[in-house]
Motif scaffolding. Structure first.
Motif, PDB file in Angstrom:
ATOM      1  N   TYR A 129      -6.660 -13.839 -42.435  1.00 54.30           N
ATOM      2  CA  TYR A 129      -6.560 -15.284 -43.298  1.00 54.30           C
ATOM      3  C   TYR A 129      -5.774 -14.527 -44.302  1.00 54.30           C
ATOM      4  O   TYR A 129      -4.623 -15.937 -44.111  1.00 54.30           O
ATOM      5  CB  TYR A 129      -7.621 -14.866 -43.940  1.00 54.30           C
ATOM      6  CG  TYR A 129      -8.532 -16.487 -43.694  1.00 54.30           C
ATOM      7  CD1 TYR A 129      -8.339 -17.254 -43.548  1.00 54.30           C
ATOM      8  CD2 TYR A 129      -8.309 -16.092 -45.600  1.00 54.30           C
ATOM      9  CE1 TYR A 129      -8.531 -19.152 -43.585  1.00 54.30           C
ATOM     10  CE2 TYR A 129      -9.365 -17.661 -45.824  1.00 54.30           C
ATOM     11  CZ  TYR A 129      -9.354 -18.710 -45.020  1.00 54.30           C
ATOM     12  OH  TYR A 129      -9.684 -20.027 -45.433  1.00 54.30           O
TER      13      TYR A 129
ATOM     14  N   PHE B 161      -2.634 -16.835 -42.138  1.00 54.33           N
ATOM     15  CA  PHE B 161      -2.291 -17.310 -42.455  1.00 54.33           C
ATOM     16  C   PHE B 161      -2.683 -18.585 -43.227  1.00 54.33           C
ATOM     17  O   PHE B 161      -1.694 -20.265 -43.363  1.00 54.33           O
ATOM     18  CB  PHE B 161      -4.105 -17.397 -41.942  1.00 54.33           C
ATOM     19  CG  PHE B 161      -4.358 -19.578 -41.643  1.00 54.33           C
ATOM     20  CD1 PHE B 161      -4.301 -20.807 -40.309  1.00 54.33           C
ATOM     21  CD2 PHE B 161      -5.478 -19.586 -42.393  1.00 54.33           C
ATOM     22  CE1 PHE B 161      -4.520 -21.556 -40.689  1.00 54.33           C
ATOM     23  CE2 PHE B 161      -5.465 -20.996 -41.702  1.00 54.33           C
ATOM     24  CZ  PHE B 161      -4.800 -22.094 -41.345  1.00 54.33           C
TER      25      PHE B 161
ATOM     26  N   GLU C 127      -1.313 -18.225 -46.317  1.00 56.62           N
ATOM     27  CA  GLU C 127       0.937 -18.111 -46.379  1.00 56.62           C
ATOM     28  C   GLU C 127       1.616 -19.038 -45.940  1.00 56.62           C
ATOM     29  O   GLU C 127       2.640 -19.589 -45.511  1.00 56.62           O
ATOM     30  CB  GLU C 127       1.071 -17.038 -46.041  1.00 56.62           C
ATOM     31  CG  GLU C 127       1.207 -15.616 -47.247  1.00 56.62           C
ATOM     32  CD  GLU C 127       1.511 -14.110 -46.970  1.00 56.62           C
ATOM     33  OE1 GLU C 127       1.453 -13.801 -45.983  1.00 56.62           O
ATOM     34  OE2 GLU C 127       1.023 -13.401 -47.615  1.00 56.62           O
ATOM     35  N   GLN C 128       1.296 -19.060 -44.694  1.00 58.32           N
ATOM     36  CA  GLN C 128       1.922 -19.372 -42.820  1.00 58.32           C
ATOM     37  C   GLN C 128       1.134 -20.674 -42.822  1.00 58.32           C
ATOM     38  O   GLN C 128       2.844 -21.717 -42.052  1.00 58.32           O
ATOM     39  CB  GLN C 128       1.981 -18.606 -42.326  1.00 58.32           C
ATOM     40  CG  GLN C 128       2.774 -17.133 -42.154  1.00 58.32           C
ATOM     41  CD  GLN C 128       1.989 -16.601 -40.447  1.00 58.32           C
ATOM     42  OE1 GLN C 128       1.598 -17.154 -39.899  1.00 58.32           O
ATOM     43  NE2 GLN C 128       2.245 -15.216 -40.676  1.00 58.32           N
ATOM     44  N   ARG C 129      -0.180 -21.456 -42.991  1.00 58.24           N
ATOM     45  CA  ARG C 129      -0.156 -22.802 -43.007  1.00 58.24           C
ATOM     46  C   ARG C 129      -0.834 -23.974 -44.009  1.00 58.24           C
ATOM     47  O   ARG C 129       0.392 -24.493 -44.359  1.00 58.24           O
ATOM     48  CB  ARG C 129      -1.391 -22.302 -41.834  1.00 58.24           C
ATOM     49  CG  ARG C 129      -1.760 -24.075 -41.856  1.00 58.24           C
ATOM     50  CD  ARG C 129      -1.491 -24.468 -40.339  1.00 58.24           C
ATOM     51  NE  ARG C 129      -2.658 -25.925 -39.632  1.00 58.24           N
ATOM     52  CZ  ARG C 129      -2.677 -27.215 -40.145  1.00 58.24           C
ATOM     53  NH1 ARG C 129      -1.596 -27.431 -40.938  1.00 58.24           N
ATOM     54  NH2 ARG C 129      -3.889 -27.369 -39.416  1.00 58.24           N
ATOM     55  N   ALA C 130      -1.660 -22.800 -44.829  1.00 56.39           N
ATOM     56  CA  ALA C 130      -2.372 -23.143 -46.422  1.00 56.39           C
ATOM     57  C   ALA C 130      -0.775 -24.189 -46.846  1.00 56.39           C
ATOM     58  O   ALA C 130      -0.622 -25.100 -47.876  1.00 56.39           O
ATOM     59  CB  ALA C 130      -3.352 -22.460 -46.613  1.00 56.39           C
TER      60      ALA C 130
ATOM     61  N   ASP D 278       1.703 -26.318 -46.453  1.00 57.92           N
ATOM     62  CA  ASP D 278       0.943 -27.546 -46.615  1.00 57.92           C
ATOM     63  C   ASP D 278       0.898 -28.373 -47.810  1.00 57.92           C
ATOM     64  O   ASP D 278       1.414 -29.439 -48.485  1.00 57.92           O
ATOM     65  CB  ASP D 278      -0.627 -27.324 -46.131  1.00 57.92           C
ATOM     66  CG  ASP D 278      -1.122 -28.940 -45.690  1.00 57.92           C
ATOM     67  OD1 ASP D 278       0.043 -29.680 -45.260  1.00 57.92           O
ATOM     68  OD2 ASP D 278      -2.329 -28.963 -45.298  1.00 57.92           O
TER      69      ASP D 278
ATOM     70  N   SER E 150       4.355 -28.726 -49.330  1.00 58.69           N
ATOM     71  CA  SER E 150       4.589 -30.035 -48.848  1.00 58.69           C
ATOM     72  C   SER E 150       4.298 -31.617 -49.700  1.00 58.69           C
ATOM     73  O   SER E 150       5.445 -32.625 -49.294  1.00 58.69           O
ATOM     74  CB  SER E 150       5.108 -30.353 -47.001  1.00 58.69           C
ATOM     75  OG  SER E 150       3.041 -31.210 -47.322  1.00 58.69           O
TER      76      SER E 150
ATOM     77  N   TYR F 247      -8.833 -26.299 -42.338  1.00 58.14           N
ATOM     78  CA  TYR F 247      -8.123 -26.898 -41.081  1.00 58.14           C
ATOM     79  C   TYR F 247      -8.372 -26.611 -39.687  1.00 58.14           C
ATOM     80  O   TYR F 247     -10.046 -25.290 -40.300  1.00 58.14           O
ATOM     81  CB  TYR F 247      -6.825 -25.710 -41.420  1.00 58.14           C
ATOM     82  CG  TYR F 247      -5.903 -25.919 -42.660  1.00 58.14           C
ATOM     83  CD1 TYR F 247      -4.820 -26.699 -42.645  1.00 58.14           C
ATOM     84  CD2 TYR F 247      -6.143 -25.176 -43.578  1.00 58.14           C
ATOM     85  CE1 TYR F 247      -4.253 -27.288 -43.793  1.00 58.14           C
ATOM     86  CE2 TYR F 247      -5.511 -25.441 -44.665  1.00 58.14           C
ATOM     87  CZ  TYR F 247      -4.276 -26.642 -44.825  1.00 58.14           C
ATOM     88  OH  TYR F 247      -3.757 -26.769 -45.757  1.00 58.14           O
TER      89      TYR F 247
ATOM     90  N   GLU G 269      -8.507 -23.955 -38.018  1.00 54.00           N
ATOM     91  CA  GLU G 269      -8.176 -22.570 -37.808  1.00 54.00           C
ATOM     92  C   GLU G 269      -8.987 -21.994 -38.794  1.00 54.00           C
ATOM     93  O   GLU G 269      -9.605 -20.335 -38.499  1.00 54.00           O
ATOM     94  CB  GLU G 269      -7.168 -22.322 -37.830  1.00 54.00           C
ATOM     95  CG  GLU G 269      -5.372 -22.587 -37.207  1.00 54.00           C
ATOM     96  CD  GLU G 269      -4.978 -23.862 -37.728  1.00 54.00           C
ATOM     97  OE1 GLU G 269      -3.804 -24.074 -36.843  1.00 54.00           O
ATOM     98  OE2 GLU G 269      -5.548 -24.298 -38.247  1.00 54.00           O
ATOM     99  N   ASP G 270      -9.170 -22.597 -39.841  1.00 51.33           N
ATOM    100  CA  ASP G 270     -10.788 -21.540 -40.838  1.00 51.33           C
ATOM    101  C   ASP G 270     -11.966 -21.351 -40.177  1.00 51.33           C
ATOM    102  O   ASP G 270     -12.243 -20.248 -40.988  1.00 51.33           O
ATOM    103  CB  ASP G 270     -10.527 -22.868 -41.990  1.00 51.33           C
ATOM    104  CG  ASP G 270      -9.967 -23.311 -42.833  1.00 51.33           C
ATOM    105  OD1 ASP G 270      -9.086 -22.403 -43.092  1.00 51.33           O
ATOM    106  OD2 ASP G 270      -9.415 -24.080 -43.256  1.00 51.33           O
TER     107      ASP G 270
END
Length: 100
Positions: free
Chosen positions: A14, A17, A19-22, A25, A28, A74, A76-77
């Protein structure tokens, strides 16, 4: 501020995840000033706290939508979290100091 809980066995995945997705986001969105993800391991559970800083409520709305108190998740959560807290907390920064 947002809080979530996962099992210790899923905590490293997690973390990756987030670090890479949230984090990307959050970053951005114009008006996002910073993102910090805090982790606390205890027994069989791991707690995560996400603390973000924004220029304005409009910047937050650009990320989360019109309801500023509704937590954003998300898809994936669901693979990680033990539950979905419905709300986030907002605070106004009244004092801040940077290192240096």
């Amino acid at each position: 501020m947002w809080h979530g809980v996962t099992t210790r066995s899923k905590a490293d995945a997690y973390t990756a995840f987030l670090e890479q997705r949230a984090v990307p986001d959050y970053r951005s969105v114009p008006g996002n000033l910073s993102v910090a993800v805090l982790r606390r391991d205890e027994a069989e559970l791991t707690h995560f706290m996400t603390v973000t800083h924004w220029e304005s409520e409009d910047s937050i709305r650009a990320f989360a939508g019109e309801d500023l108190l509704k937590a954003k998740y998300y898809p994936e959560d669901g693979d990680f979290l033990l539950g979905f807290e419905p709300a986030v907390q907002h605070f106004v920064v009244t004092a801040f100091a940077e290192a240096g």
